[in-house]
Design a protein around this motif. Structure first.
Motif, PDB file in Angstrom:
ATOM      1  N   ALA A 207       0.814  -1.208   0.000  1.00  0.00           N
ATOM      2  CA  ALA A 207       0.000   0.000   0.000  1.00  0.00           C
ATOM      3  C   ALA A 207       0.850   1.260   0.000  1.00  0.00           C
ATOM      4  N   GLY A 208       2.048   1.178   0.572  1.00  0.00           N
ATOM      5  CA  GLY A 208       2.928   2.341   0.625  1.00  0.00           C
ATOM      6  C   GLY A 208       3.908   2.427  -0.520  1.00  0.00           C
ATOM      7  N   LEU A 209       3.897   1.432  -1.416  1.00  0.00           N
ATOM      8  CA  LEU A 209       4.868   1.404  -2.506  1.00  0.00           C
ATOM      9  C   LEU A 209       4.538   2.464  -3.555  1.00  0.00           C
ATOM     10  N   ARG A 210       5.524   3.314  -3.850  1.00  0.00           N
ATOM     11  CA  ARG A 210       5.327   4.388  -4.812  1.00  0.00           C
ATOM     12  C   ARG A 210       6.305   4.331  -5.984  1.00  0.00           C
ATOM     13  N   ALA A 211       7.395   3.598  -5.839  1.00  0.00           N
ATOM     14  CA  ALA A 211       8.390   3.530  -6.918  1.00  0.00           C
ATOM     15  C   ALA A 211       9.113   2.194  -6.868  1.00  0.00           C
ATOM     16  N   VAL A 212       9.570   1.755  -8.036  1.00  0.00           N
ATOM     17  CA  VAL A 212      10.398   0.553  -8.141  1.00  0.00           C
ATOM     18  C   VAL A 212      11.655   0.905  -8.921  1.00  0.00           C
ATOM     19  N   VAL A 213      12.794   0.559  -8.341  1.00  0.00           N
ATOM     20  CA  VAL A 213      14.086   0.790  -8.983  1.00  0.00           C
ATOM     21  C   VAL A 213      14.630  -0.569  -9.421  1.00  0.00           C
ATOM     22  N   ARG A 222      16.297   1.058 -14.724  1.00  0.00           N
ATOM     23  CA  ARG A 222      15.068   1.831 -14.885  1.00  0.00           C
ATOM     24  C   ARG A 222      14.489   2.169 -13.520  1.00  0.00           C
ATOM     25  N   VAL A 223      13.673   3.235 -13.508  1.00  0.00           N
ATOM     26  CA  VAL A 223      12.875   3.597 -12.333  1.00  0.00           C
ATOM     27  C   VAL A 223      11.451   3.801 -12.821  1.00  0.00           C
ATOM     28  N   ARG A 224      10.502   3.179 -12.132  1.00  0.00           N
ATOM     29  CA  ARG A 224       9.090   3.312 -12.503  1.00  0.00           C
ATOM     30  C   ARG A 224       8.283   3.738 -11.288  1.00  0.00           C
ATOM     31  N   ALA A 225       7.246   4.521 -11.526  1.00  0.00           N
ATOM     32  CA  ALA A 225       6.322   4.885 -10.454  1.00  0.00           C
ATOM     33  C   ALA A 225       5.258   3.799 -10.324  1.00  0.00           C
ATOM     34  N   VAL A 226       4.684   3.705  -9.126  1.00  0.00           N
ATOM     35  CA  VAL A 226       3.593   2.765  -8.862  1.00  0.00           C
ATOM     36  C   VAL A 226       2.339   3.576  -8.551  1.00  0.00           C
ATOM     37  N   ASP A 227       1.253   3.282  -9.245  1.00  0.00           N
ATOM     38  CA  ASP A 227      -0.012   3.985  -9.038  1.00  0.00           C
ATOM     39  C   ASP A 227      -0.656   3.484  -7.743  1.00  0.00           C
ATOM     40  N   PRO A 228      -0.754   4.320  -6.712  1.00  0.00           N
ATOM     41  CA  PRO A 228      -1.319   3.869  -5.439  1.00  0.00           C
ATOM     42  C   PRO A 228      -2.786   3.462  -5.546  1.00  0.00           C
ATOM     43  N   ALA A 229      -3.486   3.947  -6.577  1.00  0.00           N
ATOM     44  CA  ALA A 229      -4.890   3.588  -6.763  1.00  0.00           C
ATOM     45  C   ALA A 229      -5.070   2.477  -7.792  1.00  0.00           C
ATOM     46  N   GLY A 230      -3.960   1.997  -8.341  1.00  0.00           N
ATOM     47  CA  GLY A 230      -4.036   0.968  -9.374  1.00  0.00           C
ATOM     48  C   GLY A 230      -4.285  -0.419  -8.810  1.00  0.00           C
TER      49      GLY A 230
END
Length: 281
Positions: A207-213, A222-230
């Motif tokens: 639930a707190g995850l916002r980014a993945v490296v 790469r760095v990607r954002a995580v959609d908290p509502a996804g």
């Protein structure tokens, strides 16, 4: 993929083995042998033969992080028949002669990062399988295998916003490339496959995850954002499809995650003892 197996009944697993004791502590002949990677290398023949005899061998990376379980080929196939969500696609099955396992352990563990199951052959017959620990937890719930503890920086808050740093070896990265080579965006298909949470603590982290490296061979790819509502789509094999964004540029990283400080092309040594870690944003 068709495997040649020796048919044997699948045993009932007694509750006495549920605490991950060593075999020497189990009196009824059933149990889990827990070894580290070096112990597996030294006792390779004994370990895979133990698994072939319908016993379980749990392998802990660096002696503390559960990474794999050796199971018999018969039990491996039986659990897939009982639960279609556990079926392993041919692209994630790799056969090796059991005699090559000791010298190829590095390759086997690299492939585990990509969810590969290694089938060990003896005289051409499948005898034992090295399976990812997350798959074993779902396939054998009666073992009550513990959830792996993810390493965190000492100042990480469990309920705050987090970034996941995922370390991959070059071999694991190439395995993903082959598996998704026909996709419109192979990197995206590989990157959105993340571990599915299996406990309340893991769900809080998710639930707190916002980014993945994504780090390959010690360098940020790469760095990607995580959609908290996804939506996280559970694949049933210990993994889920995460709602990740397109790869971010340096400017986008600074704008969205000013405290991250990790950029494509920069060196990022792997954290000891685990292929992943969480850091506080």
């Amino acid at each position: 993929m068709t495997l040649l197996l020796e048919t044997r009944p699948v045993p009932v697993i007694d509750a006495v083995i549920r605490k991950n004791r060593r075999l020497s502590d189990v009196s009824n002949g059933s149990g889990i042998e827990v070894v580290d990677t070096e112990g597996l290398r030294k006792r390779w023949s004994a370990c895979w033969k133990m698994a072939a005899a319908d016993r379980f061998v749990q392998v802990n990376w660096w002696g503390r992080t559960p990474t794999a379980v050796l199971v018999s080929a018969g039990m491996w196939q039986e659990r897939q028949k009982l639960n279609k969500a556990l079926v392993v696609p041919d692209s994630r099955v790799h056969e090796r002669p059991s005699s090559d396992g000791r010298t190829q352990l590095t390759d086997i563990f690299d492939e585990l990062e990509a969810g590969v199951h290694t089938v060990l052959l003896f005289h051409g017959k499948a005898k034992a399988v090295v399976v990812p620990y997350v798959w074993a937890r779902k396939a054998f719930p009666e073992l009550m295998l513990a959830e792996p503890v993810e390493p965190l920086h000492s100042d990480v808050a469990w309920d705050g916003e987090l970034a996941l740093v995922l370390y991959r070896s070059p071999r694991a990265a190439r395995r993903f490339e082959r598996e998704f080579e026909g996709a419109a965006d192979p990197d995206f298909e590989a990157d959105r496959r993340l571990l599915s949470p299996s406990s309340e603590q893991a769900r809080r982290r998710q639930a707190g995850l916002r980014a993945v490296v994504y780090v390959v061979d010690g360098r940020v790819e790469r760095v990607r954002a995580v959609d908290p509502a996804g939506e996280w789509a559970d694949l049933g094999d210990g993994y889920a499809l995460a709602p990740v964004s397109a790869a971010l540029t340096r400017e986008q990283i600074d704008e969205r995650f000013p405290g991250l400080g990790l950029y494509p092309g920069e060196a990022r040594p792997a954290a000891p003892g685990s292929p992943r870690e969480y850091i506080d944003l």
